[in-house]
Scaffold this motif. Sequence first.
Motif, short mmCIF file in Angstrom:
data_model
loop_
_atom_site.label_atom_id
_atom_site.label_comp_id
_atom_site.label_asym_id
_atom_site.label_seq_id
_atom_site.Cartn_x
_atom_site.Cartn_y
_atom_site.Cartn_z
N MET A 1 8.41 -9.05 0.11
CA MET A 1 7.90 -7.70 0.00
C MET A 1 7.61 -7.44 -1.47
SD MET A 1 9.63 -4.09 1.16
CE MET A 1 9.85 -4.68 2.82
N GLU A 2 6.55 -6.77 -1.70
CA GLU A 2 6.13 -6.47 -3.06
C GLU A 2 5.82 -4.98 -3.15
OE1 GLU A 2 5.70 -7.73 -6.84
OE2 GLU A 2 6.00 -9.15 -5.22
N PHE A 3 6.12 -4.39 -4.31
CA PHE A 3 5.85 -2.98 -4.52
C PHE A 3 4.84 -2.81 -5.64
CE2 PHE A 3 9.97 -3.10 -2.50
CZ PHE A 3 9.83 -2.14 -1.52
N CYS A 4 4.02 -1.79 -5.52
CA CYS A 4 2.95 -1.51 -6.46
C CYS A 4 3.50 -1.16 -7.84
CB CYS A 4 2.10 -0.37 -5.93
SG CYS A 4 0.73 0.10 -7.02
N ASP A 5 2.92 -1.78 -8.88
CA ASP A 5 3.33 -1.48 -10.25
C ASP A 5 2.89 -0.09 -10.69
OD1 ASP A 5 4.43 -4.02 -10.41
OD2 ASP A 5 2.68 -4.90 -11.41
N ASP A 6 1.81 0.42 -10.09
CA ASP A 6 1.28 1.73 -10.49
C ASP A 6 1.97 2.89 -9.79
OD1 ASP A 6 -0.48 0.53 -12.22
OD2 ASP A 6 -2.24 0.81 -10.96
N CYS A 7 2.07 2.84 -8.42
CA CYS A 7 2.59 4.01 -7.69
C CYS A 7 3.91 3.75 -6.97
CB CYS A 7 1.55 4.53 -6.71
SG CYS A 7 1.27 3.44 -5.28
N GLY A 8 4.35 2.49 -6.89
CA GLY A 8 5.63 2.18 -6.26
C GLY A 8 5.58 2.01 -4.75
N SER A 9 4.40 2.13 -4.14
CA SER A 9 4.27 1.97 -2.70
C SER A 9 4.40 0.50 -2.31
CB SER A 9 2.91 2.49 -2.22
OG SER A 9 2.80 3.87 -2.44
N MET A 10 4.72 0.25 -1.05
CA MET A 10 4.82 -1.11 -0.55
C MET A 10 3.41 -1.69 -0.43
SD MET A 10 7.00 -2.49 2.70
CE MET A 10 6.13 -1.51 3.89
N MET A 11 3.27 -2.95 -0.86
CA MET A 11 1.96 -3.61 -0.84
C MET A 11 1.86 -4.57 0.34
SD MET A 11 1.56 -4.34 -4.91
CE MET A 11 -0.20 -4.60 -4.92
N LYS A 12 0.63 -4.88 0.74
CA LYS A 12 0.34 -5.82 1.82
C LYS A 12 -0.43 -7.00 1.24
CE LYS A 12 0.03 -2.15 5.23
NZ LYS A 12 -0.81 -1.47 6.21
N THR A 13 -0.33 -8.13 1.95
CA THR A 13 -1.07 -9.30 1.49
C THR A 13 -2.42 -9.37 2.19
OG1 THR A 13 -0.07 -10.68 3.19
CG2 THR A 13 0.99 -10.65 1.04
N GLU A 14 -3.41 -9.78 1.43
CA GLU A 14 -4.74 -10.08 1.95
C GLU A 14 -5.24 -11.28 1.19
OE1 GLU A 14 -7.70 -7.02 2.23
OE2 GLU A 14 -6.31 -5.61 3.17
N GLY A 15 -5.23 -12.43 1.87
CA GLY A 15 -5.66 -13.66 1.21
C GLY A 15 -4.69 -14.04 0.11
N ASP A 16 -5.21 -14.18 -1.11
CA ASP A 16 -4.35 -14.57 -2.24
C ASP A 16 -4.00 -13.39 -3.14
OD1 ASP A 16 -6.88 -14.20 -3.23
OD2 ASP A 16 -6.87 -15.97 -4.52
N GLU A 17 -4.07 -12.16 -2.58
CA GLU A 17 -3.76 -10.96 -3.36
C GLU A 17 -2.77 -10.06 -2.63
OE1 GLU A 17 -7.56 -9.69 -6.01
OE2 GLU A 17 -7.64 -9.10 -3.92
N TRP A 18 -2.02 -9.31 -3.43
CA TRP A 18 -1.23 -8.18 -2.93
C TRP A 18 -2.09 -6.95 -3.15
CZ3 TRP A 18 3.25 -8.46 -0.35
CH2 TRP A 18 4.03 -9.61 -0.48
#
Length: 106
Positions: A1-18
Motif C-alpha cells: 500500500m502506498e500513500f500520496c506524498d501530496d495529499c496523504g490519500s491511498m494510491m492505486k497501481t496502474e502499470g508501473d506507476e502509483w
Amino acid sequence: MEFCDDCGSMMKTEGDEWICGSCGFTKIRDEAKEAAMVTTEGQTESEIVDISDAEDQGLPTTNAACPECDNDRAHWYMQQIRAADESETRFFICTECEHKWREDDH
C-alpha cells in the motif's frame, strides 16, 4: 500500500506507476519496496480456538450482586449498543452461574 506524498490519500497501481485517486499525483513503482510489503494475500488464517468453556474469561471482575444467584462477584465489559454519541453500556457476567445482565437492568 502506498500513500500520496501530496495529499496523504491511498494510491492505486496502474502499470508501473502509483496514482492518487484524489489529487492525481503519480510516482514510479519501486519493486524492491513492494516486495517487502505485507499483503493479505500472503497471510494465512490461524486456527479458531473455542474458549467458551474457559474458566478465566479474561475480563476484569468487580463487586456486583447477581440477580439470579446472589453471588457478589461478576466479570464486566463495556459495549457500544446505541448511537455513537450515547454512552456505552456495561455488561456483567456472574462468576458463579454465568448469568448475564446489563447495568441499567432492574
